[in-house]
Motif scaffolding. Sequence first.
Motif, PDB file in Angstrom:
ATOM      1  N   ARG A 152       0.820  -1.207   0.000  1.00  0.00           N
ATOM      2  CA  ARG A 152       0.000   0.000   0.000  1.00  0.00           C
ATOM      3  C   ARG A 152       0.860   1.265   0.000  1.00  0.00           C
ATOM      4  NH1 ARG A 152      -3.431   1.771   5.236  1.00  0.00           N
ATOM      5  NH2 ARG A 152      -4.275   3.744   4.466  1.00  0.00           N
ATOM      6  N   LEU A 153       2.105   1.164   0.470  1.00  0.00           N
ATOM      7  CA  LEU A 153       3.004   2.306   0.582  1.00  0.00           C
ATOM      8  C   LEU A 153       4.057   2.272  -0.518  1.00  0.00           C
ATOM      9  CD1 LEU A 153       4.191   4.768   2.126  1.00  0.00           C
ATOM     10  CD2 LEU A 153       5.482   3.109   3.514  1.00  0.00           C
ATOM     11  N   SER A 154       4.139   3.334  -1.305  1.00  0.00           N
ATOM     12  CA  SER A 154       5.202   3.511  -2.292  1.00  0.00           C
ATOM     13  C   SER A 154       6.258   4.445  -1.704  1.00  0.00           C
ATOM     14  CB  SER A 154       4.655   4.117  -3.592  1.00  0.00           C
ATOM     15  OG  SER A 154       3.681   3.279  -4.166  1.00  0.00           O
ATOM     16  N   ILE A 155       7.516   4.030  -1.790  1.00  0.00           N
ATOM     17  CA  ILE A 155       8.609   4.816  -1.213  1.00  0.00           C
ATOM     18  C   ILE A 155       9.609   5.146  -2.310  1.00  0.00           C
ATOM     19  CG2 ILE A 155      10.531   4.797   0.433  1.00  0.00           C
ATOM     20  CD1 ILE A 155       8.905   2.916   2.180  1.00  0.00           C
ATOM     21  N   ALA A 156      10.027   6.393  -2.354  1.00  0.00           N
ATOM     22  CA  ALA A 156      11.050   6.812  -3.313  1.00  0.00           C
ATOM     23  C   ALA A 156      12.053   7.710  -2.599  1.00  0.00           C
ATOM     24  CB  ALA A 156      10.422   7.552  -4.489  1.00  0.00           C
ATOM     25  N   CYS A 157      13.318   7.359  -2.693  1.00  0.00           N
ATOM     26  CA  CYS A 157      14.398   8.192  -2.163  1.00  0.00           C
ATOM     27  C   CYS A 157      15.132   8.811  -3.340  1.00  0.00           C
ATOM     28  CB  CYS A 157      15.355   7.364  -1.309  1.00  0.00           C
ATOM     29  SG  CYS A 157      14.620   6.720   0.209  1.00  0.00           S
TER      30      CYS A 157
END
Length: 600
Positions: free
Chosen positions: A154-159
Amino acid sequence: KSKAKSGSHSVLVVDMSGSMRRDDVNGARCRSDGVWTALARDYVKAPLERGERGSNDLISIVVMRDTATVVMKYEPTTLILYNKLVQMREWKTIRPGGPGNYVPAIEAAEQLLTSNTHAGCSLSLLFFSDGRPSDSGGDFKGKMGALASKFGRRLSIACVGMADYGEDFSVLNDMVTEAQSFGSQASFGKPSLEVDSLSNIISSLATSLTTSKTEMTELRTGTSKMVRMDVTREKQNTPDHVGEWKIYVDSDLNQFVRRIWTWRHKRGLDFVEVFDPRCVRCYKKVGMTSNLTGIVCHACESFCLCHDCNANRHVLEKHRMRVGHRQSKCDTLLAKRRMGKLIRKELPSFSIAMKENIFGEGAERIVRKVRYLNNFGQYVGPAMVAKESRFVELDDSYEGRMAYHREFMRTQDIANDFAKQFNSALDNLTQHFDARHHRWVKNLPRIEFIEPMVVEVEENGQERNILVEKMLEGEYKKFNNNMGYVDKEARLQEESSRHLDDLVGQMNNLGLGAIDEECSEEEDSDSGGEDEDDDDEESANEGDGLFDTAESAPVSGTYRDVKDAYFPQAFSHFSYEKSKKHFMVVDLQGVFTVRPDGTR
């Protein structure tokens, strides 16, 4: 109130340490100016103009310096927010300065994401930094892993690393890898020091959020699907002995397997009960036939008694007793067997263990580890997996849960039927080749679908239905999906017409003609009824010229260039043609296996 209706919530963590004042970004006055400009233009304005965002999509912003400052909280995505982000360029709200500490920023982001309890909301975390954290020694990797474990897919993470190529971004990369290991959709981006390069990355992140929202939307009604919040996730490759398991054994009156269902392939598609080799009174294992442990009724072969329970002969007599014209229990079980509603299928055990934490999460389902148990509590048989809906089911009744499994198993069975026809057609290709090439034909990849079953358990007085299937060993891979994605190894190489002609020639050599565009647009005006499904399946078995034995044998020799990666896509094409364009089996994913004899 706005959180309760939100379709998405994005938390943007922006580094505003002193180094963000450097004026080394083409198209911007400094690094911070480039970030705010790209966010305003590509994460807010452009999606608004495309109709992909609206006031139900919320954005919160955390500024990272020596401490974390929440400068915007649950702001709706509108042009007002666009103007606020543009104003952030002017440093009137906050100026770059001081260190950039990761820990307080991650904690602030976690608090913002967690406070939004709406289960139908897609979540996104964008973390912008121009270097290593100032608070070295912090558990950044662990904190990001804990965040990903809580929300999963459910969580999209982008660094995003906003600095020159000499900067060390190992911490950001570690954070991304840890998030991925818990099932989050995580990525690391390293733009060049140009606003356009940063814009490309942010545009891609905006598209990812749109994909996540689509995944969590009921296509028929347009309403949000509620993601289950009662699951915990374990890290990939976690050993079996780490973590809690739920045990369902015969000796436990509170948690045990009541019955197991498989699927009937003939005489009407529906559930079929698997023969239970346990004593009908005490659940002690007897076996498939009478032995030293107990007896199996010789008439129906579907009724077991251990010798202890059979000490009172009236039990077996009552099983076979008829009252007037009424059938005995033995007659009823025999009739079920004859009608295919009960099958004798030997399983490793009727006791199982299921891990509490999930280890996999797809667009529709979550996955747990399952093992069969023997009488000593030891693992026996193949490793299994349990699949459940990722979303909260509106109908949580017994019938509702079984209907969910019925649709899955019916779909799997239809796909398996096409796979058998596809494999048979490949077997028949030996008629096109002389004996020298028969081994090559034999080693062409075949398509196989694993057969699931439903394990019905009782858990503290509550019934629970678990879809269980064999775990696939090896590298799990997605070959195509129902949105147009095709694995890169199987994509058509269109660098020149020569490449295209070669591939089409190879397909024709195998009897796979290209799809006629005109035919694909034809529609059956009477389609849509229950009866037509049966007709469609019957028509799929009729001869249609695919892999026709009258085909001339290949003469060019280019068939040897056919890659293994082409076969899943060829199978999807085959199912479309074989079903007279009524079906197409897609969303193919699994494991490519090479057996000891060389077959694949």
